[in-house]
Motif scaffolding. Sequence first.
Motif, PDB file in Angstrom:
ATOM      1  N   ILE A  54      15.504   2.145   3.038  1.00  0.00           N
ATOM      2  CA  ILE A  54      14.307   2.977   3.137  1.00  0.00           C
ATOM      3  C   ILE A  54      13.560   2.623   4.404  1.00  0.00           C
ATOM      4  O   ILE A  54      13.609   1.497   4.874  1.00  0.00           O
ATOM      5  CB  ILE A  54      13.383   2.812   1.905  1.00  0.00           C
ATOM      6  N   GLY A  55      12.917   3.592   4.980  1.00  0.00           N
ATOM      7  CA  GLY A  55      12.164   3.374   6.207  1.00  0.00           C
ATOM      8  C   GLY A  55      10.708   3.083   5.910  1.00  0.00           C
ATOM      9  O   GLY A  55      10.273   3.070   4.760  1.00  0.00           O
ATOM     10  N   PRO A  56       9.938   2.864   6.971  1.00  0.00           N
ATOM     11  CA  PRO A  56       8.517   2.594   6.759  1.00  0.00           C
ATOM     12  C   PRO A  56       7.784   3.855   6.293  1.00  0.00           C
ATOM     13  O   PRO A  56       8.172   4.975   6.640  1.00  0.00           O
ATOM     14  CB  PRO A  56       8.036   2.159   8.146  1.00  0.00           C
ATOM     15  N   SER A  57       6.735   3.672   5.529  1.00  0.00           N
ATOM     16  CA  SER A  57       5.930   4.802   5.074  1.00  0.00           C
ATOM     17  C   SER A  57       5.040   5.267   6.220  1.00  0.00           C
ATOM     18  O   SER A  57       4.938   4.619   7.259  1.00  0.00           O
ATOM     19  CB  SER A  57       5.073   4.399   3.875  1.00  0.00           C
ATOM     20  N   ALA A  58       4.376   6.389   6.021  1.00  0.00           N
ATOM     21  CA  ALA A  58       3.479   6.923   7.046  1.00  0.00           C
ATOM     22  C   ALA A  58       2.324   5.962   7.314  1.00  0.00           C
ATOM     23  O   ALA A  58       1.905   5.784   8.460  1.00  0.00           O
ATOM     24  CB  ALA A  58       2.950   8.282   6.613  1.00  0.00           C
ATOM     25  N   ALA A  59       1.815   5.331   6.275  1.00  0.00           N
ATOM     26  CA  ALA A  59       0.719   4.373   6.449  1.00  0.00           C
ATOM     27  C   ALA A  59       1.176   3.179   7.267  1.00  0.00           C
ATOM     28  O   ALA A  59       0.458   2.707   8.164  1.00  0.00           O
ATOM     29  CB  ALA A  59       0.184   3.921   5.097  1.00  0.00           C
ATOM     30  N   GLU A  60       2.383   2.673   6.984  1.00  0.00           N
ATOM     31  CA  GLU A  60       2.898   1.538   7.746  1.00  0.00           C
ATOM     32  C   GLU A  60       3.113   1.911   9.210  1.00  0.00           C
ATOM     33  O   GLU A  60       2.860   1.104  10.108  1.00  0.00           O
ATOM     34  CB  GLU A  60       4.205   1.048   7.126  1.00  0.00           C
ATOM     35  N   THR A  61       3.569   3.140   9.456  1.00  0.00           N
ATOM     36  CA  THR A  61       3.756   3.599  10.828  1.00  0.00           C
ATOM     37  C   THR A  61       2.418   3.679  11.562  1.00  0.00           C
ATOM     38  O   THR A  61       2.299   3.266  12.720  1.00  0.00           O
ATOM     39  CB  THR A  61       4.448   4.978  10.839  1.00  0.00           C
ATOM     40  N   ALA A  62       1.388   4.208  10.905  1.00  0.00           N
ATOM     41  CA  ALA A  62       0.062   4.308  11.526  1.00  0.00           C
ATOM     42  C   ALA A  62      -0.512   2.927  11.808  1.00  0.00           C
ATOM     43  O   ALA A  62      -1.094   2.690  12.878  1.00  0.00           O
ATOM     44  CB  ALA A  62      -0.880   5.101  10.623  1.00  0.00           C
ATOM     45  N   ILE A  63      -0.350   1.997  10.883  1.00  0.00           N
ATOM     46  CA  ILE A  63      -0.839   0.634  11.089  1.00  0.00           C
ATOM     47  C   ILE A  63      -0.108  -0.011  12.266  1.00  0.00           C
ATOM     48  O   ILE A  63      -0.721  -0.656  13.123  1.00  0.00           O
ATOM     49  CB  ILE A  63      -0.686  -0.211   9.806  1.00  0.00           C
ATOM     50  N   GLY A  64       1.196   0.181  12.338  1.00  0.00           N
ATOM     51  CA  GLY A  64       1.976  -0.368  13.436  1.00  0.00           C
ATOM     52  C   GLY A  64       1.534   0.188  14.782  1.00  0.00           C
ATOM     53  O   GLY A  64       1.406  -0.550  15.770  1.00  0.00           O
TER      54      GLY A  64
END
Length: 177
Positions: free
Chosen positions: A141-151
Amino acid sequence: MRVLRALTVAAATCVALGLSTTLAVADAAGGPPPGNGRGGNGSGNGPSNVTVNPYFVHQGATMQVSAAGCGHGGTVWSHGNFPQTNLSAGSIGFATVRIFNHASPGNHTLSVKCHDNSLVATHRFTILRGNGAQGGIGGSIGPSAAETAIGAGLVGTAALGAGIHVMRRRRPAGATG
């Protein structure tokens, strides 16, 4: 002064990127539900569009079966390969079947019958010898949208901090040393 302009542009770019990611996630969450948009009426026209996932399944593993046309549910079976299992009600019914550990490898057929109709639909699948890998979700599984925004925010903050550090460490043009 040029460094300050560059830092301002970099900060504005990071903010714009963060906001666009947030808006894209909000738009995706508010869109129409997946599918073709046609609702099922559960009229019991008999099973159709039977699918299996995966098509190649190991002994002892599970397989998803779906079929359209069984508005009031139904049953799925394959003699000697898995026990008779209930198909859920709805425009598309689903069932999870577990292949017997002793099921014979090779090509097999499963059958689907609706509760409100005598028609039977079949679908082929293949049983593979031995047990499949018993892995978890791990890297699947890939990162969620929230994890992408935080990154993205962390990368922007790091870039901004590096720019400030460079600006403070810069020597005046006339200094010698």
